[in-house]
Design a protein around this motif. Structure first.
Motif, PDB file in Angstrom:
ATOM      1  N   PHE A  66       0.885  -1.177   0.000  1.00  0.00           N
ATOM      2  CA  PHE A  66       0.000   0.000   0.000  1.00  0.00           C
ATOM      3  C   PHE A  66       0.911   1.212   0.000  1.00  0.00           C
ATOM      4  CE2 PHE A  66      -3.423   2.333   2.705  1.00  0.00           C
ATOM      5  CZ  PHE A  66      -4.000   2.855   1.575  1.00  0.00           C
ATOM      6  N   LYS A  70      -2.872   6.805   3.751  1.00  0.00           N
ATOM      7  CA  LYS A  70      -2.581   5.389   4.048  1.00  0.00           C
ATOM      8  C   LYS A  70      -3.011   5.013   5.475  1.00  0.00           C
ATOM      9  CE  LYS A  70       1.887   5.262   3.494  1.00  0.00           C
ATOM     10  NZ  LYS A  70       2.252   6.676   3.249  1.00  0.00           N
ATOM     11  N   SER A  71      -2.524   5.823   6.417  1.00  0.00           N
ATOM     12  CA  SER A  71      -2.813   5.489   7.823  1.00  0.00           C
ATOM     13  C   SER A  71      -4.303   5.549   8.109  1.00  0.00           C
ATOM     14  CB  SER A  71      -2.084   6.453   8.757  1.00  0.00           C
ATOM     15  OG  SER A  71      -0.733   6.093   8.796  1.00  0.00           O
ATOM     16  N   ILE A  74      -5.778   2.401   6.793  1.00  0.00           N
ATOM     17  CA  ILE A  74      -5.447   1.270   7.670  1.00  0.00           C
ATOM     18  C   ILE A  74      -6.274   1.323   8.952  1.00  0.00           C
ATOM     19  CG2 ILE A  74      -3.603   0.442   9.205  1.00  0.00           C
ATOM     20  CD1 ILE A  74      -1.710   0.609   6.851  1.00  0.00           C
ATOM     21  N   ASP A 123       1.623  -1.037   9.256  1.00  0.00           N
ATOM     22  CA  ASP A 123       1.669   0.352   8.809  1.00  0.00           C
ATOM     23  C   ASP A 123       3.110   0.855   8.941  1.00  0.00           C
ATOM     24  OD1 ASP A 123       0.996   2.855   8.032  1.00  0.00           O
ATOM     25  OD2 ASP A 123      -0.150   3.381   9.831  1.00  0.00           O
ATOM     26  N   GLU A 124       3.750   1.036   7.822  1.00  0.00           N
ATOM     27  CA  GLU A 124       5.142   1.522   7.782  1.00  0.00           C
ATOM     28  C   GLU A 124       6.035   0.749   8.759  1.00  0.00           C
ATOM     29  OE1 GLU A 124       6.250   4.102   5.842  1.00  0.00           O
ATOM     30  OE2 GLU A 124       4.498   5.324   5.360  1.00  0.00           O
ATOM     31  N   SER A 134       1.929  -1.094   4.419  1.00  0.00           N
ATOM     32  CA  SER A 134       1.990   0.246   3.813  1.00  0.00           C
ATOM     33  C   SER A 134       3.413   0.784   3.870  1.00  0.00           C
ATOM     34  CB  SER A 134       1.051   1.188   4.563  1.00  0.00           C
ATOM     35  OG  SER A 134       1.670   1.643   5.732  1.00  0.00           O
ATOM     36  N   SER A 135       3.712   1.643   2.918  1.00  0.00           N
ATOM     37  CA  SER A 135       5.027   2.269   2.889  1.00  0.00           C
ATOM     38  C   SER A 135       4.953   3.517   2.021  1.00  0.00           C
ATOM     39  CB  SER A 135       6.069   1.292   2.329  1.00  0.00           C
ATOM     40  OG  SER A 135       7.303   1.947   2.195  1.00  0.00           O
ATOM     41  N   HIS A 136       5.922   4.388   2.217  1.00  0.00           N
ATOM     42  CA  HIS A 136       5.982   5.546   1.315  1.00  0.00           C
ATOM     43  C   HIS A 136       7.134   5.382   0.332  1.00  0.00           C
ATOM     44  CE1 HIS A 136       8.578   6.514   4.739  1.00  0.00           C
ATOM     45  NE2 HIS A 136       9.287   7.254   3.896  1.00  0.00           N
TER      46      HIS A 136
END
Lengths: 294, 231, 301
Positions: free
Chosen positions: C34, C42-43, C46, C157-158, C189-191
Motif C-alpha cells: 500500500f 494510508k494510515s 489502515i 503500517d510503515e 503500507s510504505s511511502h
C-alpha cells in the motif's frame, strides 16, 4: 472476557509507578496529621471549642482518640483525594492515547464499551484500594496511636457526640460512601480522558472542576445555593460526613445507631450514582464514535 | 402620738424581720448540718445533656466530693460536656457563707413539695456568689431548687430530687440549667455536609438555657477520697 | 474470496478529504503493498480497516464479513502494527506480549511467547523493560504483538520506519516468511516504492486519498508495457467509447480527468489514429516509462 479485561487493566494500573504516588502521599499526609495531633492535639481541639471553655469542662484528652483523629484525617484529606484519583483515572484513555497503545488495544476484538467499562471498573477498584489503604493508616493507625473512645464531631454550629460502641459502623459506611464519591470523580476523569490525547488535560480539568464547585459551595451565594449546590458533585461528595451526624430525641439525647436525616445521605448517594451513570454513558457514547488518531 | 405609733411599728417590723431572718438562717443551719454529715463521697451516675448545639448520648459519670468545696465529675473513658457550674457552684459553697443576709420570699411548690423560698445575699464583695435563691423542703431539710448567680460563671439553676440518700442531703437526681454561649465555627475549618437538617441559629444560642441532668445510681459516703482525684 | 474487499471508502476530517472513494481488494496469502506519500491517506485507510476510524461512506469486508457488523470476529483473526508502536514502556517484552495475547482472547504459554520473541530477535531481551529498547527493538516487539494470537491477516503500517539497514532486511525476510511459509495475508503500507518492489505481490498506490493504480506488481512493473495517460477535450465521451472498443482490456483506470491504459509502446500510434478517426480532440497521450516515473508524476501533479 470482561473479567479478563478488567484483570489486565488492574494489572496495568498496579504496574505503573505513578499509581504508588497516591499511596505514598496518603501515607505521608496521614502520618503528618497524626504526628501533629499527637504533639498538639489539645490546641487543635481548643480551636473548635474556644467559645465554650468558660461554660464547659472540655475533656481534651478523651476527645483526642483514634476515631476523632481518623475523622479529622478524612476531613482534611478526602477533599484532596480526587486529585490522586484523577491522576490515575484521567490517564486511563488519554494516557494510552499519548503512549500510542490505545490504537493497539482498540484494534483488538473487544468492544469499546467493554473497554471503557473495564477501565472504569479498574479505576473504581483503585479507588477502593486507596481507601482501604487510608482505612489502615488513618483508622487502624490512629486507633493504635490514640486508642478508642467516644467520637466528637464538630459542625459549624453543632457538636455531635457518639458513643464508642456506636462509631465503627459509621466509619465503614463513611468509607463506602467515600468510595462512591471518588468513583464519581473517576468516572468524570475518564469522561475527560476520552476527549484528550494527553494525560495532563483530563487530570487538570478534573481537579479544576472539583476546585470550582468546592469554592462555589463555600461562597454561600444564594444563587449558587439555590441552583448549583443541590446538584453539585462536590457538595454531595461530603455525604460521608452524614454518617457522623446523629439524631437526638426531645430530651437532647442522641439515639444510638441514628443518622441525622439519612434520606439526605441516600439522596446524595443516588445523585453520585446518577453522575457515575451519566459520565459513563457520555464516555461510552463518544468513545464508540471516536476516531482513534493517536 | 402618730409618730410614736409609727416608730413602734418600725421597731416591731425590724424585730420581726430580724426574727424571721434568724428563722431562715436556722433552717439553713439545719440543712447545713445534714450536709455536714458528708465528708466525702464517690457517686456513680448517668449524665444527660440538653444543649441546643450539642447532640450527646447519655454518659456514665463518676462524681467525687470532698469537704469543704472539692468536687469533680469525671467520664473516665468517654466524652461528656460538664458545665463548670456543676463543679464550682455546689450548694455547700452557699451554705458555707459566713457573712450573708437571708430573706424569706414566701413559699413555692417544687413538684409536690411545698418549699420555703430563701434569698441569700452575701455581705462581702469578694464572694464569687452574688446572690442565691434556695427552695428548702422544711420537713426533710434539703434544698430542692437553687438559683445561684455568680460573678464569673453566670446564673445557674439546680433542681434536685431526693430519695435513697436524703438522710445525707444527697440527691438522687440533679438537674442544672445554665445560660449557653454562641457556638459557631469559621466556615473554612468545617466544610459541613448539608444534609438539610435544621441547624441551630447562633443568634438563638446566646442566653438560651442549657440543661444537664445527673441521675445517681449510688453513693459511697465517707469512705475517703484522694486529693489526686481533684487535680 | 478476497481477504479484504474495500468499496468506495471515503473519510474526511473537517474540510480535509483524507480518503476519497477508495476501492481495492486483497487476495489470500499475498503481500499487498500500500504505497503513498506521507499524508496520502494510508494510515487513515489502515485505521478504517482496523475500525479505529469510522468511514464516512463505503464498505469494508474482511474474510467475507462486513467489518461494521462482525468487527470482533474479524479482529480476532487480524494482527496489526500501527505506525510507531510504543507499547507499555513500564512492562517487559514478555509482559507486553501476554497483554496483547489476552486482549485477542488467546492464552499463550511462556514457551510459545519465547518462540515468538526468538522469531523477531528479542528473546535475549525478553525481561527488559520496553523503555530501555531502541526504536528498532520496539518495532520488532510491535510485530511480535501483532502476531501473538496467530492471525490470518497481518496489517503493517510503515513497519520499516526507524529500522537500521539490518533491521529492514530482517523485517523484510520475516514478512516474506509469514506470507510464503505460513500463508498469511500481509497488508503493508510504505511511502517507498523501492521497498514495496522487493516484497509486494500486488500494489495499490494512493495520492491525496485517491487511488492512482492497483494491480499485480509484475504487471505494474512489466517493462514491455507502459502506462499511458490519455486526456481529450471530451473525457466522458472518450471514456464511453474506449470502454466499448478493442482498447477496453488495456484500461487500468478511467476518471473524469484522465484515462490510464497499459499498452505496448508500439500500440501508441494505432490508439492515436483510432482517437482521431473517432474525432476526439487529443490533448495529451503520454507514456510513462516506469511505475516510479508514473508514481512521481502523479504525486507532483
Amino acid at each position: 472476557m470482561f473479567v479478563s479485561l478488567l484483570r489486565l487493566e488492574i494489572y496495568k494500573i498496579f504496574r505503573r509507578p505513578r499509581t504508588y504516588i497516591a499511596f505514598g502521599a496518603i501515607t505521608v499526609i496521614v502520618l503528618l496529621i497524626q504526628l501533629a495531633l499527637k504533639v498538639n492535639g489539645t490546641d487543635f481541639i481548643r480551636l473548635y471549642t474556644d467559645t465554650q471553655t468558660d461554660i464547659f469542662e472540655i475533656p481534651y484528652e478523651n476527645i483526642l482518640n483514634g476515631y476523632f483523629v481518623c475523622v479529622m484525617v478524612l476531613h482534611m484529606i478526602l477533599i484532596h483525594v480526587p486529585l490522586l484519583v484523577a491522576l490515575i483515572a484521567g490517564d486511563m484513555i488519554s494516557g494510552e492515547a499519548a503512549a500510542g497503545t490505545l490504537r493497539l488495544i482498540a484494534a483488538k476484538p473487544i468492544s469499546r464499551t467493554r473497554l471503557i467499562l473495564a477501565k472504569f471498573a479498574a479505576s473504581s477498584l483503585y479507588v477502593v484500594a486507596l481507601l482501604l489503604w487510608m482505612a489502615v493508616f488513618a483508622l487502624a493507625g490512629s486507633i493504635l496511636i490514640f486508642g478508642t473512645g467516644d467520637l466528637l464531631v464538630f459542625k459549624e454550629t453543632e457538636m455531635h457526640l457518639m458513643k464508642q460502641t456506636d462509631v465503627f459502623w459509621r466509619f465503614l459506611a463513611a468509607f463506602a460512601f467515600a468510595a462512591l464519591a471518588l468513583t464519581a470523580i473517576a468516572a468524570m476523569a475518564i469522561l475527560f480522558s476520552v476527549f484528550s490525547e494527553n494525560s495532563l488535560g483530563p487530570i487538570v480539568t478534573t481537579v479544576c472542576v472539583v476546585i470550582v464547585f468546592t469554592i462555589m459551595q463555600q461562597l454561600k451565594v444564594p444563587l449558587f445555593e439555590k441552583w448549583i449546590n443541590p446538584w453539585s458533585l462536590t457538595a454531595h461528595m461530603l455525604g460521608w460526613k452524614g454518617f457522623f451526624y446523629v439524631e437526638k430525641n426531645e430530651e437532647g439525647v442522641t439515639l444510638d445507631g441514628s443518622v441525622e436525616n439519612p434520606w439526605a445521605v441516600l439522596q446524595s448517594a443516588l445523585i453520585l450514582t446518577g453522575y457515575i451513570v451519566l459520565f459513563l454513558m457520555i464516555s461510552v457514547y463518544y468513545f464508540r464514535k471516536k476516531d482513534i488518531l493517536s | 402620738m402618730h409618730k410614736l405609733l409609727f416608730m413602734s411599728f418600725l421597731l416591731f417590723e425590724a424585730a420581726f424581720i430580724k426574727l424571721y431572718a434568724q428563722d431562715e438562717k436556722l433552717l439553713l443551719q439545719k440543712v447545713k448540718e445534714k450536709y455536714d454529715k458528708v465528708n466525702d463521697y464517690v457517686a456513680e451516675g448517668k449524665l444527660k445533656t440538653n444543649v441546643i448545639f450539642i447532640k450527646a448520648p447519655v454518659s456514665n459519670v463518676k462524681v467525687y466530693y470532698k469537704k469543704p468545696d472539692k468536687m469533680k465529675i469525671k467520664n473516665e473513658k468517654g466524652v461528656s460536656f460538664i458545665p463548670k457550674g456543676v463543679v464550682n457552684i455546689n450548694i455547700n459553697e452557699v451554705l458555707s457563707l459566713q457573712h450573708y443576709e437571708a430573706i424569706s420570699s414566701g413559699t413555692s411548690r417544687i413538684g409536690n413539695t411545698e418549699c420555703r423560698v430563701i434569698k441569700i445575699f452575701p455581705l462581702r464583695d469578694e464572694e464569687n456568689i452574688t446572690r442565691a435563691t434556695l427552695y428548702v423542703d422544711e420537713n426533710r431539710h434539703v434544698i430542692l431548687k437553687s438559683v445561684i448567680s455568680t460573678r464569673e460563671e453566670g446564673t445557674y439553676e439546680l433542681l434536685m430530687s431526693y430519695n435513697r440518700y436524703v438522710t445525707y442531703g444527697l440527691p438522687d437526681k440533679v438537674q442544672l440549667s445554665f445560660n449557653t454561649r454562641e457556638y459557631k465555627l469559621p466556615k473554612g475549618i468545617t466544610m459541613d455536609y448539608d444534609n438539610g437538617a435544621k441547624t441551630p441559629d447562633p443568634k438563638n444560642m446566646q442566653n438560651r438555657k442549657g440543661k444537664v441532668e445527673i441521675t445517681y445510681s449510688g453513693y459511697v459516703i465517707n469512705q475517703g477520697v484522694s486529693d489526686n482525684v481533684f487535680q | 474470496m478476497n481477504i479484504i474487499e474495500v468499496k468506495n471508502l471515503s473519510k474526511s476530517f473537517g474540510s480535509i478529504q483524507a480518503v476519497n472513494q477508495l476501492s481495492f481488494s486483497v487476495k489470500p496469502g499475498e503481500i499487498y503493498g500500500f504505497l503513498g506519500q506521507n499524508g496520502s491517506g494510508k494510515s487513515t485507510t489502515i485505521r478504517m480497516l482496523l475500525s479505529l476510524v469510522m468511514p464516512d461512506t463505503g464498505d469494508i469486508e474482511i474474510f467475507g464479513l462486513s467489518l461494521q457488523k462482525h468487527r470482533n470476529e474479524i479482529l480476532k483473526n487480524t494482527g496489526a502494527l500501527i505506525e510507531r508502536p510504543d507499547l507499555y514502556k513500564y512492562l517487559n517484552a514478555f509482559e507486553n506480549l501476554e497483554i496483547f495475547a489476552r486482549l485477542s482472547g488467546k492464552k499463550k504459554s511462556r514457551k510459545q511467547m519465547m518462540e515468538l520473541l526468538e522469531k523477531v530477535g528479542l528473546a535475549g531481551r525478553a525481561q527488559s523493560k520496553v523503555k530501555t529498547y531502541s526504536q528498532g527493538m520496539k518495532q520488532r516487539l510491535g510485530l511480535a504483538c501483532a502476531l501473538v494470537h496467530d492471525p490470518q491477516l497481518i496489517i503493517l503500517d510503515e513497519p520499516m520506519n526507524g529500522l537500521d539497514p539490518q533491521g529492514i532486511t530482517d523485517m523484510r525476510e520475516l514478512i516474506i516468511q509469514l506470507s510464503r511459509k505460513e500463508q498469511k495475508t500481509v497488508f503493508i503500507s510504505s511511502h517507498l516504492l523501492s521497498e514495496m518492489q522487493q516484497i509486494a505481490d500486488s500494489l495499490l498506490i494512493i495520492h491525496k486519498g485517491k487511488k492512482i493504480t492497483e494491480g499485480n506488481l509484475n504487471e505494474l512493473m512489466n517493462p514491455e508495457k507502459v502506462r499511458v495517460e490519455l486526456i481529450t477535450t471530451d473525457m466522458p465521451k472518450t471514456a464511453h467509447w474506449i470502454t466499448r472498443s478493442a482498447w477496453a482490456g488495456s484500461v487500468v483506470e478511467a476518471t473524469q480527468e484522465a484515462i490510464c491504459l497499459l499498452l505496448q509502446k508500439e500500440q501508441l500510434p494505432q490508439l492515436n489514429n483510432d482517437l482521431v478517426s473517432q474525432r476526439f480532440g487529443v490533448v495529451s497521450l503520454r507514456p510513462y516509462l516506469s511505475l516510479e516515473e508514473y508514481f512521481l508524476t502523479q504525486i507532483r501533479e
